[in-house]
Design a protein around this motif. Structure first.
Motif, mmCIF file in Angstrom:
data_model
loop_
_atom_site.group_PDB
_atom_site.id
_atom_site.type_symbol
_atom_site.label_atom_id
_atom_site.label_comp_id
_atom_site.label_asym_id
_atom_site.label_seq_id
_atom_site.Cartn_x
_atom_site.Cartn_y
_atom_site.Cartn_z
ATOM 1 N N SER A 100 8.325 -7.121 -2.855
ATOM 2 C CA SER A 100 8.426 -5.852 -2.118
ATOM 3 C C SER A 100 9.040 -6.071 -0.744
ATOM 4 O O SER A 100 9.817 -5.237 -0.256
ATOM 5 C CB SER A 100 7.048 -5.197 -1.998
ATOM 6 N N VAL A 101 8.703 -7.198 -0.127
ATOM 7 C CA VAL A 101 9.265 -7.536 1.185
ATOM 8 C C VAL A 101 10.768 -7.788 1.067
ATOM 9 O O VAL A 101 11.573 -7.273 1.852
ATOM 10 C CB VAL A 101 8.541 -8.758 1.766
ATOM 11 N N ARG A 102 11.151 -8.569 0.078
ATOM 12 C CA ARG A 102 12.575 -8.869 -0.117
ATOM 13 C C ARG A 102 13.388 -7.597 -0.327
ATOM 14 O O ARG A 102 14.480 -7.440 0.219
ATOM 15 C CB ARG A 102 12.770 -9.779 -1.330
ATOM 16 N N ASP A 103 12.825 -6.670 -1.095
ATOM 17 C CA ASP A 103 13.538 -5.434 -1.416
ATOM 18 C C ASP A 103 13.804 -4.587 -0.176
ATOM 19 O O ASP A 103 14.747 -3.792 -0.161
ATOM 20 C CB ASP A 103 12.732 -4.609 -2.423
ATOM 21 N N ASP A 104 12.961 -4.757 0.858
ATOM 22 C CA ASP A 104 13.084 -3.884 2.033
ATOM 23 C C ASP A 104 13.733 -4.591 3.223
ATOM 24 O O ASP A 104 13.868 -3.992 4.285
ATOM 25 C CB ASP A 104 11.697 -3.357 2.433
ATOM 26 N N VAL B 58 4.949 -3.423 0.589
ATOM 27 C CA VAL B 58 5.506 -2.502 1.582
ATOM 28 C C VAL B 58 6.382 -1.472 0.873
ATOM 29 O O VAL B 58 7.029 -1.756 -0.131
ATOM 30 C CB VAL B 58 6.313 -3.257 2.657
ATOM 31 N N ARG B 59 6.381 -0.253 1.431
ATOM 32 C CA ARG B 59 7.194 0.832 0.903
ATOM 33 C C ARG B 59 8.617 0.756 1.480
ATOM 34 O O ARG B 59 8.832 0.162 2.545
ATOM 35 C CB ARG B 59 6.570 2.173 1.280
ATOM 36 N N PRO B 60 9.588 1.356 0.813
ATOM 37 C CA PRO B 60 10.959 1.367 1.346
ATOM 38 C C PRO B 60 11.007 1.956 2.755
ATOM 39 O O PRO B 60 10.352 2.950 3.065
ATOM 40 C CB PRO B 60 11.709 2.257 0.344
ATOM 41 N N TYR C 111 0.938 2.121 17.096
ATOM 42 C CA TYR C 111 0.743 2.577 15.717
ATOM 43 C C TYR C 111 2.056 3.140 15.188
ATOM 44 O O TYR C 111 2.722 3.937 15.854
ATOM 45 C CB TYR C 111 -0.351 3.648 15.666
ATOM 46 N N ALA C 112 2.437 2.708 13.980
ATOM 47 C CA ALA C 112 3.710 3.106 13.371
ATOM 48 C C ALA C 112 3.431 3.839 12.062
ATOM 49 O O ALA C 112 3.473 3.231 10.978
ATOM 50 C CB ALA C 112 4.590 1.885 13.135
ATOM 51 N N PRO C 113 3.133 5.141 12.114
ATOM 52 C CA PRO C 113 2.751 5.864 10.887
ATOM 53 C C PRO C 113 3.871 5.976 9.863
ATOM 54 O O PRO C 113 3.598 6.221 8.678
ATOM 55 C CB PRO C 113 2.345 7.246 11.415
ATOM 56 N N ASN C 114 5.118 5.808 10.283
ATOM 57 C CA ASN C 114 6.238 5.911 9.341
ATOM 58 C C ASN C 114 6.507 4.606 8.601
ATOM 59 O O ASN C 114 7.333 4.580 7.678
ATOM 60 C CB ASN C 114 7.496 6.363 10.075
ATOM 61 N N ALA C 115 5.833 3.526 9.024
ATOM 62 C CA ALA C 115 5.922 2.248 8.311
ATOM 63 C C ALA C 115 4.720 2.172 7.377
ATOM 64 O O ALA C 115 3.582 2.067 7.829
ATOM 65 C CB ALA C 115 5.918 1.087 9.297
ATOM 66 N N VAL C 116 4.964 2.254 6.086
ATOM 67 C CA VAL C 116 3.871 2.416 5.123
ATOM 68 C C VAL C 116 3.756 1.186 4.231
ATOM 69 O O VAL C 116 4.741 0.721 3.645
ATOM 70 C CB VAL C 116 4.078 3.664 4.248
ATOM 71 N N ALA C 117 2.526 0.660 4.133
ATOM 72 C CA ALA C 117 2.216 -0.424 3.207
ATOM 73 C C ALA C 117 1.077 0.025 2.303
ATOM 74 O O ALA C 117 0.199 0.792 2.718
ATOM 75 C CB ALA C 117 1.831 -1.696 3.961
ATOM 76 N N VAL C 118 1.092 -0.443 1.079
ATOM 77 C CA VAL C 118 0.024 -0.155 0.120
ATOM 78 C C VAL C 118 -0.885 -1.373 0.052
ATOM 79 O O VAL C 118 -0.429 -2.499 -0.144
ATOM 80 C CB VAL C 118 0.591 0.147 -1.276
#
Length: 321
Positions: A24-28, A99-101, A221-228
Protein backbone atom coordinates in the motif's frame (compact mmCIF):
# COMPACT_ATOMS: atom_id res chain seq x y z
CA UNK A 1 21.88 10.38 -0.25
CA UNK A 2 19.06 11.43 2.05
CA UNK A 3 15.45 10.85 1.03
CA UNK A 4 12.37 12.96 1.60
CA UNK A 5 10.68 10.26 3.62
CA UNK A 6 11.45 6.84 5.06
CA UNK A 7 8.79 4.37 6.16
CA UNK A 8 9.54 2.07 9.09
CA UNK A 9 7.44 -1.09 9.50
CA UNK A 10 8.06 -3.77 12.13
CA UNK A 11 7.36 -7.39 11.35
CA UNK A 12 6.81 -9.88 14.12
CA UNK A 13 5.20 -13.02 12.73
CA UNK A 14 2.83 -11.05 10.50
CA UNK A 15 4.33 -11.63 7.05
CA UNK A 16 1.08 -11.33 5.09
CA UNK A 17 0.05 -8.15 6.89
CA UNK A 18 3.53 -6.67 6.55
CA UNK A 19 3.66 -7.29 2.80
CA UNK A 20 0.17 -5.80 2.45
CA UNK A 21 1.29 -2.70 4.37
CA UNK A 22 4.43 -2.32 2.26
CA UNK A 23 2.49 -2.71 -0.98
CA UNK A 24 0.00 0.00 0.00
CA UNK A 25 2.91 2.32 0.75
CA UNK A 26 4.61 1.58 -2.56
CA UNK A 27 1.38 2.25 -4.45
CA UNK A 28 1.10 5.73 -2.95
CA UNK A 29 4.74 6.85 -3.17
CA UNK A 30 4.78 7.63 -6.88
CA UNK A 31 6.86 10.73 -7.48
CA UNK A 32 8.09 10.96 -3.87
CA UNK A 33 11.73 10.32 -3.01
CA UNK A 34 11.36 7.60 -0.40
CA UNK A 35 12.60 4.37 1.10
CA UNK A 36 10.75 1.59 2.94
CA UNK A 37 12.49 -0.21 5.80
CA UNK A 38 11.05 -3.42 7.24
CA UNK A 39 12.52 -4.42 10.60
CA UNK A 40 12.03 -8.06 11.54
CA UNK A 41 11.99 -8.38 15.34
CA UNK A 42 13.44 -11.91 15.40
CA UNK A 43 10.16 -13.52 14.38
CA UNK A 44 11.68 -16.99 14.21
CA UNK A 45 8.67 -18.38 12.33
CA UNK A 46 9.90 -18.05 8.75
CA UNK A 47 8.13 -14.74 8.14
CA UNK A 48 11.40 -12.82 7.82
CA UNK A 49 12.53 -15.22 5.10
CA UNK A 50 9.19 -14.85 3.31
CA UNK A 51 9.48 -11.07 3.37
CA UNK A 52 13.11 -11.22 2.21
CA UNK A 53 12.12 -13.43 -0.73
CA UNK A 54 9.24 -11.09 -1.59
CA UNK A 55 11.51 -8.03 -1.48
CA UNK A 56 14.01 -9.77 -3.77
CA UNK A 57 11.25 -10.54 -6.27
CA UNK A 58 10.11 -6.90 -6.36
CA UNK A 59 13.52 -5.64 -7.51
CA UNK A 60 12.68 -2.27 -5.93
CA UNK A 61 15.69 -0.32 -4.60
CA UNK A 62 13.42 1.53 -2.18
CA UNK A 63 12.86 -1.66 -0.16
CA UNK A 64 15.19 -2.98 2.54
CA UNK A 65 14.98 -5.48 5.39
CA UNK A 66 16.71 -5.12 8.75
CA UNK A 67 17.08 -8.38 10.69
CA UNK A 68 17.19 -7.74 14.43
CA UNK A 69 19.13 -10.22 16.52
CA UNK A 70 16.49 -10.00 19.28
CA UNK A 71 12.89 -8.94 19.79
CA UNK A 72 13.42 -5.33 20.76
CA UNK A 73 9.74 -4.43 21.02
CA UNK A 74 8.01 -1.51 19.35
CA UNK A 75 10.50 1.18 20.39
CA UNK A 76 13.59 -0.88 19.72
CA UNK A 77 12.33 -2.06 16.35
CA UNK A 78 11.52 1.41 15.08
CA UNK A 79 14.76 2.79 16.51
CA UNK A 80 16.53 0.41 14.15
CA UNK A 81 14.41 1.83 11.35
CA UNK A 82 15.38 5.37 12.44
CA UNK A 83 19.05 4.43 12.46
CA UNK A 84 18.87 2.94 8.97
CA UNK A 85 17.76 6.22 7.38
CA UNK A 86 18.68 9.90 7.20
CA UNK A 87 15.44 10.98 5.49
CA UNK A 88 13.84 14.33 6.29
CA UNK A 89 10.69 12.61 7.62
CA UNK A 90 10.09 9.15 9.02
CA UNK A 91 6.71 7.42 8.94
CA UNK A 92 6.07 4.90 11.71
CA UNK A 93 3.55 2.39 10.36
CA UNK A 94 2.09 -0.73 11.95
CA UNK A 95 2.16 -3.94 9.96
CA UNK A 96 -1.62 -4.15 10.53
CA UNK A 97 -2.27 -0.91 8.66
CA UNK A 98 -2.44 0.29 5.07
CA UNK A 99 -2.52 3.78 3.58
CA UNK A 100 -5.22 5.14 1.28
CA UNK A 101 -4.43 6.83 -2.06
CA UNK A 102 -3.19 10.39 -1.60
CA UNK A 103 -1.96 9.66 1.93
CA UNK A 104 1.64 10.81 1.53
CA UNK A 105 0.81 13.94 -0.44
CA UNK A 106 -1.67 15.12 2.22
CA UNK A 107 0.62 14.19 5.11
CA UNK A 108 3.67 15.94 3.69
CA UNK A 109 1.62 19.04 2.82
CA UNK A 110 0.54 19.27 6.47
CA UNK A 111 4.14 18.81 7.60
CA UNK A 112 5.43 21.53 5.29
CA UNK A 113 2.80 24.04 6.44
CA UNK A 114 3.44 23.29 10.14
CA UNK A 115 7.24 23.57 10.56
CA UNK A 116 7.01 23.51 14.37
CA UNK A 117 5.13 20.22 14.32
CA UNK A 118 7.47 17.36 15.14
CA UNK A 119 4.70 14.80 14.78
CA UNK A 120 1.94 14.73 12.15
CA UNK A 121 -1.01 12.45 12.90
CA UNK A 122 -3.19 11.17 10.04
CA UNK A 123 -6.82 10.10 10.23
CA UNK A 124 -7.10 6.42 11.19
CA UNK A 125 -10.17 4.51 10.20
CA UNK A 126 -11.45 0.94 10.09
CA UNK A 127 -12.14 -1.10 7.01
CA UNK A 128 -15.67 0.31 7.06
CA UNK A 129 -14.37 3.87 6.66
CA UNK A 130 -15.47 4.91 10.17
CA UNK A 131 -12.92 7.07 11.95
CA UNK A 132 -11.08 5.42 14.84
CA UNK A 133 -10.12 7.15 18.05
CA UNK A 134 -6.42 7.82 17.51
CA UNK A 135 -5.73 11.12 19.29
CA UNK A 136 -5.68 11.53 23.04
CA UNK A 137 -4.99 13.46 26.23
CA UNK A 138 -2.22 12.18 28.49
CA UNK A 139 -2.99 9.56 31.14
CA UNK A 140 -3.35 11.05 34.63
CA UNK A 141 -4.46 9.81 38.06
CA UNK A 142 -7.89 11.30 37.29
CA UNK A 143 -8.11 9.36 34.04
CA UNK A 144 -7.41 6.15 35.96
CA UNK A 145 -10.41 6.91 38.18
CA UNK A 146 -12.54 7.33 35.04
CA UNK A 147 -11.18 4.11 33.54
CA UNK A 148 -11.83 1.93 36.58
CA UNK A 149 -15.15 3.45 37.64
CA UNK A 150 -16.76 3.10 34.19
CA UNK A 151 -19.62 5.16 35.58
CA UNK A 152 -21.36 7.91 33.68
CA UNK A 153 -21.44 10.64 36.29
CA UNK A 154 -17.72 10.17 37.05
CA UNK A 155 -16.88 10.40 33.35
CA UNK A 156 -18.95 13.56 33.02
CA UNK A 157 -17.51 15.12 36.16
CA UNK A 158 -13.91 14.51 35.04
CA UNK A 159 -14.42 14.71 31.28
CA UNK A 160 -11.51 17.13 30.81
CA UNK A 161 -9.24 14.32 32.04
CA UNK A 162 -10.72 11.62 29.82
CA UNK A 163 -7.93 10.19 27.67
CA UNK A 164 -9.67 9.51 24.32
CA UNK A 165 -10.58 12.48 22.15
CA UNK A 166 -13.38 12.42 19.60
CA UNK A 167 -12.63 10.45 16.40
CA UNK A 168 -12.62 13.84 14.65
CA UNK A 169 -10.51 15.68 17.26
CA UNK A 170 -9.98 19.35 17.93
CA UNK A 171 -6.28 19.66 16.97
CA UNK A 172 -5.64 22.05 19.88
CA UNK A 173 -6.57 19.32 22.36
CA UNK A 174 -4.28 16.60 21.00
CA UNK A 175 -1.56 15.73 23.53
CA UNK A 176 -0.50 12.42 22.01
CA UNK A 177 -1.46 10.34 19.00
CA UNK A 178 -1.35 6.67 18.17
CA UNK A 179 1.90 5.41 16.70
CA UNK A 180 0.03 2.84 14.63
CA UNK A 181 0.68 5.42 11.94
CA UNK A 182 2.42 8.75 12.49
CA UNK A 183 4.92 10.96 10.70
CA UNK A 184 7.97 12.14 12.64
CA UNK A 185 10.22 15.02 11.64
CA UNK A 186 13.84 13.85 11.70
CA UNK A 187 14.92 17.22 13.12
CA UNK A 188 12.76 16.44 16.15
CA UNK A 189 14.20 12.94 16.49
CA UNK A 190 17.70 14.41 16.53
CA UNK A 191 16.56 16.95 19.14
CA UNK A 192 14.86 14.60 21.62
CA UNK A 193 16.54 11.29 20.81
CA UNK A 194 15.19 7.88 19.82
CA UNK A 195 12.20 6.16 21.37
CA UNK A 196 12.58 4.83 24.91
CA UNK A 197 13.48 1.14 24.73
CA UNK A 198 12.47 0.73 28.37
CA UNK A 199 9.01 0.19 26.86
CA UNK A 200 8.35 -3.13 25.15
CA UNK A 201 4.80 -2.38 23.97
CA UNK A 202 2.25 0.29 24.90
CA UNK A 203 2.69 3.80 26.29
CA UNK A 204 5.87 4.39 24.27
CA UNK A 205 3.91 6.67 21.94
CA UNK A 206 2.55 8.64 24.92
CA UNK A 207 6.05 9.08 26.33
CA UNK A 208 7.54 10.15 23.02
CA UNK A 209 4.84 12.77 22.50
CA UNK A 210 5.34 13.97 26.09
CA UNK A 211 9.08 14.31 25.53
CA UNK A 212 8.48 16.16 22.27
CA UNK A 213 6.06 18.60 23.94
CA UNK A 214 8.50 19.27 26.76
CA UNK A 215 11.11 20.14 24.12
CA UNK A 216 8.77 22.62 22.41
CA UNK A 217 7.44 20.49 19.54
CA UNK A 218 3.75 19.99 18.87
CA UNK A 219 1.44 17.62 16.99
CA UNK A 220 -0.34 18.57 13.77
CA UNK A 221 -3.41 16.68 12.58
CA UNK A 222 -3.84 15.77 8.89
CA UNK A 223 -7.45 14.58 8.41
CA UNK A 224 -7.01 14.28 4.63
CA UNK A 225 -4.22 11.71 5.07
CA UNK A 226 -6.11 8.48 5.69
CA UNK A 227 -4.75 5.13 6.89
CA UNK A 228 -6.74 1.99 7.67
CA UNK A 229 -5.81 0.26 10.91
CA UNK A 230 -6.84 -3.38 11.29
CA UNK A 231 -6.80 -3.23 15.09
CA UNK A 232 -5.39 -6.21 16.92
CA UNK A 233 -3.41 -7.58 14.01
CA UNK A 234 -0.03 -6.89 15.58
CA UNK A 235 -0.70 -7.14 19.32
CA UNK A 236 -2.95 -9.10 21.74
CA UNK A 237 -3.69 -6.60 24.51
CA UNK A 238 -6.89 -5.00 23.17
CA UNK A 239 -8.47 -8.41 22.52
CA UNK A 240 -7.50 -9.64 25.98
CA UNK A 241 -8.87 -6.51 27.65
CA UNK A 242 -12.16 -6.78 25.75
CA UNK A 243 -12.51 -10.37 26.97
CA UNK A 244 -11.59 -9.41 30.54
CA UNK A 245 -8.51 -11.63 30.42
CA UNK A 246 -5.29 -10.92 32.28
CA UNK A 247 -2.97 -8.59 30.39
CA UNK A 248 0.75 -9.25 29.84
CA UNK A 249 3.13 -7.97 32.50
CA UNK A 250 4.83 -5.72 29.96
CA UNK A 251 1.62 -3.68 29.65
CA UNK A 252 1.67 -2.79 33.34
CA UNK A 253 5.43 -2.26 33.33
CA UNK A 254 4.92 0.28 30.54
CA UNK A 255 2.04 1.87 32.44
CA UNK A 256 4.19 2.33 35.55
CA UNK A 257 7.06 3.73 33.52
CA UNK A 258 4.87 6.31 31.80
CA UNK A 259 3.11 7.51 34.95
CA UNK A 260 6.48 7.91 36.64
CA UNK A 261 8.01 9.80 33.71
CA UNK A 262 4.94 12.03 33.32
CA UNK A 263 3.97 12.61 36.95
CA UNK A 264 6.73 11.28 39.21
CA UNK A 265 6.44 8.48 41.76
CA UNK A 266 3.70 10.34 43.67
CA UNK A 267 1.73 10.58 40.43
CA UNK A 268 2.18 6.86 39.76
CA UNK A 269 1.01 5.86 43.20
CA UNK A 270 -1.84 8.38 43.03
CA UNK A 271 -2.93 6.78 39.76
CA UNK A 272 -3.07 3.37 41.45
CA UNK A 273 -5.03 4.73 44.41
CA UNK A 274 -7.44 6.48 42.03
CA UNK A 275 -7.92 3.16 40.27
CA UNK A 276 -9.06 1.62 43.57
CA UNK A 277 -11.37 4.55 44.28
CA UNK A 278 -12.89 4.07 40.85
CA UNK A 279 -13.52 0.39 41.49
CA UNK A 280 -15.17 1.24 44.81
CA UNK A 281 -17.45 3.72 43.06
CA UNK A 282 -18.22 1.12 40.40
CA UNK A 283 -19.29 -1.26 43.15
CA UNK A 284 -21.78 1.30 44.48
CA UNK A 285 -23.81 0.91 41.30
CA UNK A 286 -25.29 -2.21 42.88
CA UNK A 287 -27.08 0.04 45.40
CA UNK A 288 -29.24 1.41 42.59
CA UNK A 289 -29.73 -1.91 40.89
CA UNK A 290 -27.09 -1.52 38.20
CA UNK A 291 -24.42 -4.12 37.44
CA UNK A 292 -20.82 -3.50 38.42
CA UNK A 293 -18.69 -2.99 35.29
CA UNK A 294 -16.32 -5.93 34.77
CA UNK A 295 -12.62 -5.65 35.59
CA UNK A 296 -9.69 -7.08 33.68
CA UNK A 297 -8.53 -10.22 35.47
CA UNK A 298 -5.96 -9.58 38.24
CA UNK A 299 -5.68 -5.88 37.40
CA UNK A 300 -6.10 -4.90 41.05
CA UNK A 301 -2.67 -6.41 41.73
CA UNK A 302 -0.99 -6.03 38.33
CA UNK A 303 -1.13 -2.22 38.44
CA UNK A 304 1.65 -2.48 41.04
CA UNK A 305 4.06 -4.18 38.62
CA UNK A 306 7.22 -2.02 38.68
CA UNK A 307 5.48 0.55 40.91
CA UNK A 308 8.43 0.45 43.31
CA UNK A 309 10.97 0.45 40.47
CA UNK A 310 9.23 2.18 37.54
CA UNK A 311 12.36 2.39 35.38
CA UNK A 312 13.07 -1.27 36.02
CA UNK A 313 12.67 -4.32 33.75
CA UNK A 314 10.32 -4.21 30.77
CA UNK A 315 8.83 -7.61 31.72
CA UNK A 316 8.89 -8.53 28.04
CA UNK A 317 8.73 -12.15 26.87
CA UNK A 318 12.24 -13.56 26.85
CA UNK A 319 13.79 -10.76 28.91
CA UNK A 320 15.96 -11.80 31.83
CA UNK A 321 15.03 -10.08 35.10
Amino acid sequence: MSHKIAVSIINFRTADLTIQAVQSVRDDLTGIDAEIIVVDNLSGDGSAERIEDWITQQNDPRLSLVLSDKNTGFSGGHNQGFAASDAEFLLVLNSDAIVRPGFFKALLETAETNPKAGLIAPRLEGEDGVAQTSCFRFHTPQSELIRSAKTGFISRLLRRYDVPLAPEPDPSQIEWASFACILLRTEMIRDIGPMDEGYFLYFEDSEYCLRARRAGWHIAYAPNAVAVHFRGGSGPVKALAKAGKRLPRYFYSSRSRFFYQAHGKIGLWSANLCWYVGRALAGLRALVGKPTPPMVEQEYRDIWINAFNPLGPRRAPGDSE
